[in-house]
Design a protein around this motif. Structure first.
Motif, PDB file in Angstrom:
ATOM      1  N   MET A 180       0.822  -1.209   0.000  1.00 16.43           N
ATOM      2  CA  MET A 180       0.000   0.000   0.000  1.00 16.43           C
ATOM      3  C   MET A 180       0.858   1.262   0.000  1.00 16.43           C
ATOM      4  O   MET A 180       0.533   2.249  -0.656  1.00 16.43           O
ATOM      5  CB  MET A 180      -0.943  -0.012   1.203  1.00 16.43           C
ATOM      6  CG  MET A 180      -2.066  -1.031   1.088  1.00 16.43           C
ATOM      7  SD  MET A 180      -3.194  -0.697  -0.311  1.00 16.43           S
ATOM      8  CE  MET A 180      -3.997   0.813   0.268  1.00 16.43           C
ATOM      9  N   GLU A 181       1.967   1.217   0.726  1.00 16.32           N
ATOM     10  CA  GLU A 181       2.884   2.363   0.716  1.00 16.32           C
ATOM     11  C   GLU A 181       3.477   2.563  -0.680  1.00 16.32           C
ATOM     12  O   GLU A 181       3.598   3.694  -1.161  1.00 16.32           O
ATOM     13  CB  GLU A 181       4.003   2.151   1.733  1.00 16.32           C
ATOM     14  CG  GLU A 181       4.991   3.317   1.802  1.00 16.32           C
ATOM     15  CD  GLU A 181       6.103   3.075   2.808  1.00 16.32           C
ATOM     16  OE1 GLU A 181       7.048   3.882   2.825  1.00 16.32           O
ATOM     17  OE2 GLU A 181       6.048   2.083   3.568  1.00 16.32           O
ATOM     18  N   MET A 182       3.823   1.461  -1.334  1.00 14.70           N
ATOM     19  CA  MET A 182       4.393   1.533  -2.676  1.00 14.70           C
ATOM     20  C   MET A 182       3.413   2.157  -3.661  1.00 14.70           C
ATOM     21  O   MET A 182       3.760   3.095  -4.393  1.00 14.70           O
ATOM     22  CB  MET A 182       4.794   0.134  -3.150  1.00 14.70           C
ATOM     23  CG  MET A 182       5.461   0.106  -4.509  1.00 14.70           C
ATOM     24  SD  MET A 182       5.692  -1.594  -5.150  1.00 14.70           S
ATOM     25  CE  MET A 182       4.019  -1.948  -5.741  1.00 14.70           C
ATOM     26  N   ILE A 183       2.179   1.656  -3.689  1.00 14.41           N
ATOM     27  CA  ILE A 183       1.237   2.200  -4.669  1.00 14.41           C
ATOM     28  C   ILE A 183       0.776   3.606  -4.285  1.00 14.41           C
ATOM     29  O   ILE A 183       0.460   4.410  -5.162  1.00 14.41           O
ATOM     30  CB  ILE A 183       0.027   1.261  -4.900  1.00 14.41           C
ATOM     31  CG1 ILE A 183      -0.826   1.106  -3.640  1.00 14.41           C
ATOM     32  CG2 ILE A 183       0.481  -0.084  -5.421  1.00 14.41           C
ATOM     33  CD1 ILE A 183      -2.127   0.339  -3.901  1.00 14.41           C
ATOM     34  N   GLY A 184       0.797   3.915  -3.000  1.00 16.17           N
ATOM     35  CA  GLY A 184       0.464   5.274  -2.580  1.00 16.17           C
ATOM     36  C   GLY A 184       1.439   6.282  -3.152  1.00 16.17           C
ATOM     37  O   GLY A 184       1.048   7.357  -3.621  1.00 16.17           O
TER      38      GLY A 184
END
Length: 280
Positions: A180-184
């Motif tokens: 989720m951090e990556m796609i955020g």
């Protein structure tokens, strides 16, 4: 790529490690390959062309173009990827094209020397806008006046849509905080930085919106003609492998791709974008 770049070794390791081997012969890579060839052929004259394949990887498109009789020069930054292309060439006499290890921003070719240019990978991994503009200007420098350039970019929304497409079926990446951090980050500013948990994900990259891609091309002095969705939305089909294997269902999937390839409201759904420009 400047070898002092923080992520240079990660990017080189990714391609030197064989990331491109057979990628276009499995999964949704198959539709990427077929559609990319289809779009290139719309702009490629039948008569023999001098073609520069910049960032050519293991030579998949260079081989295809050389077999059609064109004079092809492939430039690839990752030495092991270029070496693999050379090994394939030695084992197949019809794969007759020139292979060089080279940075996309510094090509050892004279001005106005190519009829047709493919820039199919460098824009993925030049993460600063200034670097991408430099590569675009270098490609423009070697392209003849009114010559065609085909550019590939990764969509800003690819990782997020892929995560959603497999959520609760093949895996639950959406429930992982690192994912989720990556796609955020990707959705915020296009910067893709993979977690150490996912070494098989593409290395450090920049993911474009269609508007950003067009603006960068124009800033580099190119005349943008169109941006098309490569895979379009059809890659999300749950039974993609099964349907792609069937001739009739495969043709239906390709037909949908063609119908919506320039629909602006759907461009971002495609994992890859292909833009067409001329040197005017």
């Amino acid at each position: 790529m400047d070898m002092s770049h923080e992520y240079a070794s990660e990017i080189l390791d990714y391609y030197n490690g064989g990331a491109e081997k057979d990628r276009l012969q499995r999964g949704i890579g198959q539709i990427e390959f077929e559609r990319t060839k289809e779009l290139i052929l719309r702009y490629l004259p039948a008569e023999k062309q001098v073609i520069y394949d910049i960032g050519g990887g293991i030579g998949v498109y260079s081989r295809w173009l050389a077999e059609m009789g064109h004079e092809v020069h492939m430039f690839e930054l990752a030495p092991e990827a270029a070496k693999h292309a050379m090994e394939l060439q030695r084992s197949h006499p019809s794969f007759n094209y020139n292979i060089e290890v080279s940075d996309a921003r510094q090509l050892d070719r004279p001005d106005n020397s190519a009829d047709f240019v493919l820039l199919m990978g460098p824009l993925y991994h030049l993460t600063e806008k200034s670097e991408r503009i430099e590569a675009l200007r270098e490609a423009k420098r070697v392209l003849k006046e009114n010559g065609v350039m085909i550019l590939s970019a990764i969509s800003r929304f690819g990782s997020a849509l892929w995560g959603l497409s497999v959520y609760g079926d093949k895996n639950d990446f959406i429930e992982d905080d690192d994912f989720m951090e990556m796609i955020g980050r990707e959705l915020t500013d296009g910067q893709h930085i993979r977690s150490e948990k996912y070494p098989h994900f593409i290395a450090r990259a920049f993911f474009h919106t269609p508007a950003e891609l067009k603006c960068e091309m124009e800033e580099a002095g190119l005349c943008h003609e169109k941006t098309a969705a490569v895979e379009g939305p059809v890659w999300i089909v749950p039974a993609f492998e099964e349907k792609w294997a069937g001739r009739e269902s495969r043709e239906r999937l390709l037909a949908i791709c063609r119908m919506v390839e320039e629909q602006e409201s759907l461009l971002g759904m495609s994992p890859h974008l292909l833009a067409v420009a001329r040197n005017r």
